[in-house]
Design a protein around this motif. Structure first.
Motif, PDB file in Angstrom:
ATOM      1  N   LEU A 173       0.847  -1.188   0.000  1.00 22.83           N
ATOM      2  CA  LEU A 173       0.000   0.000   0.000  1.00 22.83           C
ATOM      3  C   LEU A 173       0.883   1.239   0.000  1.00 22.83           C
ATOM      4  CD1 LEU A 173      -2.977  -0.644   2.453  1.00 22.83           C
ATOM      5  CD2 LEU A 173      -3.135  -0.056   0.034  1.00 22.83           C
ATOM      6  N   VAL A 174       0.571   2.168  -0.877  1.00 23.57           N
ATOM      7  CA  VAL A 174       1.360   3.391  -0.997  1.00 23.57           C
ATOM      8  C   VAL A 174       0.421   4.588  -1.037  1.00 23.57           C
ATOM      9  CG1 VAL A 174       3.050   4.662  -2.378  1.00 23.57           C
ATOM     10  CG2 VAL A 174       3.126   2.158  -2.314  1.00 23.57           C
ATOM     11  N   LEU A 175       0.771   5.633  -0.306  1.00 28.00           N
ATOM     12  CA  LEU A 175       0.050   6.892  -0.410  1.00 28.00           C
ATOM     13  C   LEU A 175       0.790   7.760  -1.431  1.00 28.00           C
ATOM     14  CD1 LEU A 175      -2.345   8.519   0.887  1.00 28.00           C
ATOM     15  CD2 LEU A 175      -0.595   9.711   2.215  1.00 28.00           C
ATOM     16  N   TYR A 176       0.141   7.976  -2.566  1.00 24.97           N
ATOM     17  CA  TYR A 176       0.712   8.821  -3.621  1.00 24.97           C
ATOM     18  C   TYR A 176       0.298  10.261  -3.319  1.00 24.97           C
ATOM     19  CZ  TYR A 176       1.832   4.498  -5.994  1.00 24.97           C
ATOM     20  OH  TYR A 176       2.353   3.266  -6.293  1.00 24.97           O
ATOM     21  N   TYR A 177       1.261  11.069  -2.876  1.00 29.84           N
ATOM     22  CA  TYR A 177       0.974  12.371  -2.284  1.00 29.84           C
ATOM     23  C   TYR A 177       1.478  13.515  -3.160  1.00 29.84           C
ATOM     24  CZ  TYR A 177       1.045  16.200   1.112  1.00 29.84           C
ATOM     25  OH  TYR A 177       0.851  17.392   1.762  1.00 29.84           O
ATOM     26  N   PHE A 178       0.542  14.400  -3.548  1.00 28.69           N
ATOM     27  CA  PHE A 178       0.918  15.639  -4.236  1.00 28.69           C
ATOM     28  C   PHE A 178       0.797  16.816  -3.266  1.00 28.69           C
ATOM     29  CE2 PHE A 178      -0.228  19.404  -6.827  1.00 28.69           C
ATOM     30  CZ  PHE A 178       0.944  19.497  -7.568  1.00 28.69           C
ATOM     31  N   ASN A 179      -0.355  16.934  -2.614  1.00 23.55           N
ATOM     32  CA  ASN A 179      -0.528  17.894  -1.517  1.00 23.55           C
ATOM     33  C   ASN A 179      -1.635  17.371  -0.603  1.00 23.55           C
ATOM     34  OD1 ASN A 179      -3.038  18.672  -2.650  1.00 23.55           O
ATOM     35  ND2 ASN A 179      -2.085  20.327  -3.831  1.00 23.55           N
ATOM     36  N   TRP A 227      -3.633   9.795  -3.100  1.00 32.20           N
ATOM     37  CA  TRP A 227      -4.335   8.570  -3.456  1.00 32.20           C
ATOM     38  C   TRP A 227      -3.681   7.398  -2.743  1.00 32.20           C
ATOM     39  CZ3 TRP A 227      -2.446  12.336  -6.611  1.00 32.20           C
ATOM     40  CH2 TRP A 227      -3.369  13.098  -7.322  1.00 32.20           C
ATOM     41  N   LEU A 228      -4.512   6.515  -2.178  1.00 35.77           N
ATOM     42  CA  LEU A 228      -4.016   5.319  -1.495  1.00 35.77           C
ATOM     43  C   LEU A 228      -4.248   4.114  -2.405  1.00 35.77           C
ATOM     44  CD1 LEU A 228      -2.850   4.103   1.112  1.00 35.77           C
ATOM     45  CD2 LEU A 228      -5.198   3.863   1.947  1.00 35.77           C
ATOM     46  N   ILE A 229      -3.152   3.522  -2.885  1.00 34.72           N
ATOM     47  CA  ILE A 229      -3.246   2.476  -3.909  1.00 34.72           C
ATOM     48  C   ILE A 229      -2.210   1.393  -3.628  1.00 34.72           C
ATOM     49  CG2 ILE A 229      -3.072   2.023  -6.404  1.00 34.72           C
ATOM     50  CD1 ILE A 229      -3.609   4.965  -6.863  1.00 34.72           C
ATOM     51  N   ARG A 230      -2.517   0.165  -4.039  1.00 35.49           N
ATOM     52  CA  ARG A 230      -1.529  -0.917  -3.983  1.00 35.49           C
ATOM     53  C   ARG A 230      -0.620  -0.822  -5.204  1.00 35.49           C
ATOM     54  NH1 ARG A 230      -2.017  -4.186   0.119  1.00 35.49           N
ATOM     55  NH2 ARG A 230      -4.072  -4.415   1.116  1.00 35.49           N
ATOM     56  N   ALA A 231       0.659  -0.944  -4.969  1.00 36.79           N
ATOM     57  CA  ALA A 231       1.639  -0.871  -6.055  1.00 36.79           C
ATOM     58  C   ALA A 231       1.614  -2.162  -6.862  1.00 36.79           C
ATOM     59  CB  ALA A 231       3.034  -0.628  -5.491  1.00 36.79           C
ATOM     60  N   GLU A 232       1.311  -2.047  -8.131  1.00 37.63           N
ATOM     61  CA  GLU A 232       1.313  -3.184  -9.047  1.00 37.63           C
ATOM     62  C   GLU A 232       2.032  -2.765 -10.318  1.00 37.63           C
ATOM     63  OE1 GLU A 232      -2.709  -4.390  -9.602  1.00 37.63           O
ATOM     64  OE2 GLU A 232      -3.061  -4.777  -7.469  1.00 37.63           O
ATOM     65  N   LYS A 233       2.837  -3.650 -10.856  1.00 40.08           N
ATOM     66  CA  LYS A 233       3.775  -3.281 -11.922  1.00 40.08           C
ATOM     67  C   LYS A 233       3.111  -2.750 -13.178  1.00 40.08           C
ATOM     68  CE  LYS A 233       7.601  -6.217 -10.422  1.00 40.08           C
ATOM     69  NZ  LYS A 233       8.481  -7.364 -10.742  1.00 40.08           N
ATOM     70  N   GLU A 234       1.928  -3.212 -13.507  1.00 36.74           N
ATOM     71  CA  GLU A 234       1.282  -2.784 -14.753  1.00 36.74           C
ATOM     72  C   GLU A 234       0.236  -1.690 -14.536  1.00 36.74           C
ATOM     73  OE1 GLU A 234       2.490  -3.922 -17.545  1.00 36.74           O
ATOM     74  OE2 GLU A 234       3.841  -5.214 -16.384  1.00 36.74           O
TER      75      GLU A 234
END
Length: 255
Positions: free
Chosen positions: A8-14, A19-26
């Motif tokens: 699980l990764v929080l993709y943070y701009f501000n 966005w909270l998403i699971r990292a998947e290669k595709e």
């Protein structure tokens, strides 16, 4: 710590765009800031960053319990994180606690409680709505708290099978109706916390506390105001979360 496939990764701009998403290669995430190549984060270290195709820098952060709660799927009003700290401090919540929760909802509060009582404690949570229970299970699985939470459909007989409960949480419209049910299964001196949307409910609750084998009654409302801290022009934010709920606390004594 490296980000792995499925992390699980929080993709943070501000603070407003994350966005909270699971990292998947595709996987790729389409946003108004451009396309985020989620797969490119696999193998990177938390705290590093990626760029969208519009050259916007997105930071990769490990999600906290706050992030998990605020990004959880929900169909009901949740108890906000601003209330969590006072609940934990007021009740002495800690690792090893056995917690009874009536009114699972979307499991936002269950997630927080489990994150504190783990690994030796447990949350026993009950609800009557099977749709809510299904959503709650998904949120608990996403947060990784499912091993520390047992979900059951509410029946008074099931509550009576529990023993030595350290903390009771009641998140229903008429919490005073359940005090006689939970009193016998609580440890002496244990706390009960009730979530009340209106003052009328809080008044009924407090009256029942005083009559029903509870003392140390505490009724509160928690506010939090953000500060926009900028050089030379720091001031309170023009927006804030207003009323969310009233909290009613009490502790069990022997009748």
């Amino acid at each position: 710590m490296l980000i792995e496939e499925g992390s699980l990764v929080l993709y943070y701009f501000n603070s407003d765009k994350k966005w909270l998403i699971r990292a998947e290669k595709e996987k790729k995430l389409h946003t108004h800031l451009g396309i985020i190549d989620v797969g490119a984060s696999v193998g990177l270290e938390y705290g590093s960053s990626v760029y969208t195709n519009k050259d916007k820098r997105i930071f990769l952060l490990p999600p906290t319990t706050f992030d998990l709660v605020m990004k959880s799927q929900r169909t009901t009003q949740i108890v906000y994180p601003k209330d969590y700290g006072y609940i934990a401090a007021r009740t002495g919540l800690r690792n090893g606690f056995q917690v009874l929760e009536i009114g699972t909802g979307s499991a936002a509060l269950s997630t927080f409680l489990a994150s504190i009582v783990m690994p030796n404690g447990h949350i026993h949570t009950f609800d009557i709505n099977e749709d809510f229970m299904s959503i709650a299970k998904k949120n608990l699985e996403k947060s990784g708290m499912i091993p520390y939470v047992t979900q059951r459909k509410y029946e008074p007989e099931s509550i009576g099978l529990l023993r030595d409960i350290d903390l009771v949480i009641i998140d229903l419209g008429d919490p005073w109706q359940y005090l006689e049910i939970v009193h016998p299964v609580m440890k002496s001196g244990a706390s009960v916390v009730c979530i009340c949307p209106t003052m009328n409910q809080l008044e009924n609750l407090a009256t029942s506390f005083f009559r029903g084998g509870f003392v140390d009654v505490d009724c509160v409302e928690i506010f939090i105001r953000k500060i926009e801290a900028r050089e030379g022009k720091t001031r309170p934010s023009m927006r804030m979360i207003g009323h969310t709920t009233y909290l009613g606390f009490a502790r069990k004594v022997l009748k």
